[in-house]
Structure formats: C-alpha cells, structure tokens
Scaffold this motif. Sequence first.
Motif, PDB file in Angstrom:
ATOM      1  N   VAL A 163     -25.656  27.585 -40.492  1.00 32.13           N
ATOM      2  CA  VAL A 163     -24.194  27.543 -40.506  1.00 32.13           C
ATOM      3  C   VAL A 163     -23.656  28.650 -39.610  1.00 32.13           C
ATOM      4  O   VAL A 163     -23.874  29.838 -39.890  1.00 32.13           O
ATOM      5  CB  VAL A 163     -23.639  27.690 -41.925  1.00 32.13           C
ATOM      6  N   GLU A 164     -22.969  28.245 -38.539  1.00 34.24           N
ATOM      7  CA  GLU A 164     -22.394  29.213 -37.620  1.00 34.24           C
ATOM      8  C   GLU A 164     -20.981  29.591 -38.048  1.00 34.24           C
ATOM      9  O   GLU A 164     -20.277  28.797 -38.666  1.00 34.24           O
ATOM     10  CB  GLU A 164     -22.329  28.658 -36.178  1.00 34.24           C
ATOM     11  N   SER A 165     -20.577  30.785 -37.654  1.00 31.91           N
ATOM     12  CA  SER A 165     -19.202  31.233 -37.858  1.00 31.91           C
ATOM     13  C   SER A 165     -18.869  32.281 -36.810  1.00 31.91           C
ATOM     14  O   SER A 165     -19.761  32.790 -36.130  1.00 31.91           O
ATOM     15  CB  SER A 165     -19.030  31.820 -39.266  1.00 31.91           C
ATOM     16  N   GLY A 166     -17.571  32.578 -36.693  1.00 31.20           N
ATOM     17  CA  GLY A 166     -17.138  33.647 -35.801  1.00 31.20           C
ATOM     18  C   GLY A 166     -16.508  33.197 -34.500  1.00 31.20           C
ATOM     19  O   GLY A 166     -16.052  34.031 -33.723  1.00 31.20           O
ATOM     20  N   GLY A 167     -16.489  31.899 -34.251  1.00 31.44           N
ATOM     21  CA  GLY A 167     -15.851  31.429 -33.027  1.00 31.44           C
ATOM     22  C   GLY A 167     -14.341  31.560 -33.117  1.00 31.44           C
ATOM     23  O   GLY A 167     -13.780  31.908 -34.151  1.00 31.44           O
ATOM     24  N   GLY A 168     -13.690  31.296 -31.982  1.00 38.23           N
ATOM     25  CA  GLY A 168     -12.237  31.368 -31.967  1.00 38.23           C
ATOM     26  C   GLY A 168     -11.697  31.459 -30.559  1.00 38.23           C
ATOM     27  O   GLY A 168     -12.415  31.201 -29.584  1.00 38.23           O
ATOM     28  N   LEU A 169     -10.437  31.830 -30.474  1.00 40.09           N
ATOM     29  CA  LEU A 169      -9.737  31.973 -29.195  1.00 40.09           C
ATOM     30  C   LEU A 169      -9.596  33.454 -28.872  1.00 40.09           C
ATOM     31  O   LEU A 169      -9.153  34.233 -29.722  1.00 40.09           O
ATOM     32  CB  LEU A 169      -8.359  31.314 -29.284  1.00 40.09           C
ATOM     33  N   VAL A 170      -9.967  33.816 -27.654  1.00 36.14           N
ATOM     34  CA  VAL A 170      -9.894  35.213 -27.240  1.00 36.14           C
ATOM     35  C   VAL A 170      -9.478  35.263 -25.767  1.00 36.14           C
ATOM     36  O   VAL A 170      -9.751  34.324 -25.009  1.00 36.14           O
ATOM     37  CB  VAL A 170     -11.250  35.919 -27.457  1.00 36.14           C
ATOM     38  N   GLN A 171      -8.828  36.336 -25.390  1.00 40.15           N
ATOM     39  CA  GLN A 171      -8.438  36.502 -23.988  1.00 40.15           C
ATOM     40  C   GLN A 171      -9.620  36.963 -23.150  1.00 40.15           C
ATOM     41  O   GLN A 171     -10.563  37.580 -23.655  1.00 40.15           O
ATOM     42  CB  GLN A 171      -7.301  37.510 -23.882  1.00 40.15           C
ATOM     43  N   SER A 172      -9.535  36.671 -21.879  1.00 42.92           N
ATOM     44  CA  SER A 172     -10.565  37.126 -20.952  1.00 42.92           C
ATOM     45  C   SER A 172     -10.739  38.639 -21.067  1.00 42.92           C
ATOM     46  O   SER A 172      -9.761  39.389 -21.134  1.00 42.92           O
ATOM     47  CB  SER A 172     -10.153  36.752 -19.530  1.00 42.92           C
TER      48      SER A 172
END
Length: 116
Positions: free
Chosen positions: A5-14
């Motif tokens: 089970v993966e977690s921790g992804g999301g939207l981030v700025q360059s």
Amino acid sequence: QVQLVESGGGLVQSGGSLRLSCAASGSIFSIYTMGWYRQAPGKQRELVAAITRGGRANYADSVKGRFTISRDDRKNTVYLQMNSLKPEDTAVYYCNAAVVGIDPYWGQGTQVTVSS
C-alpha cells in the motif's frame, strides 16, 4: 502473498519535495528487493529506484542525486524521498516487491504531480 500500500503522493511545485511510503504485509518483508517504479501518461512503466535486502540501492539516471530510497524492515516499509522535483517527475508511482523465483508484487500506485 504480499500486499503493498503506497501513500504520500500529491501535488507539489517544481523544486519541492515529497516522501512516498510503501507498507507491506502478508509475508517476510526482509527477503524482498523493494523498488519504486513510475508510469507517466503515454509512457512505459520505468524503474526509479530499488533497494536489496542488504540495503544496496540503485537509481535511474534521471533521479540520481535527487531521490533516495530506504527501507525499514522492522516496519515492513520502504520509502522514496524525492527532492528537487521537476515537472517530468509527474507520474503514478508504484511500489514493487521482488524475490527470485516468483512473480513480483505491485501496489495500487500513488499519483505524483509536479507543477511548473
């Protein structure tokens, strides 16, 4: 059988950072080589980083110096620390558990999106 089970992804700025986690259950975690793969839209799945049960890590050239893979066998967890993220790092990231002689196991994936 191994469940991942993966977690921790999301939207981030360059230029930003994210830390992905992959929690494993169902088998002896420490015997597996653990890896992170990614797949961007319209592209093939590619290896990002892998770490052996002895702790030896290898990385794709595109992430060397920016990403770090690690594992905690007491917690049955593998991590991917991603720094200096670029828009081209945008993809679904998958956790993988592999041992010689059996088919590898895969997690469901976590989306990482890096905005410019």
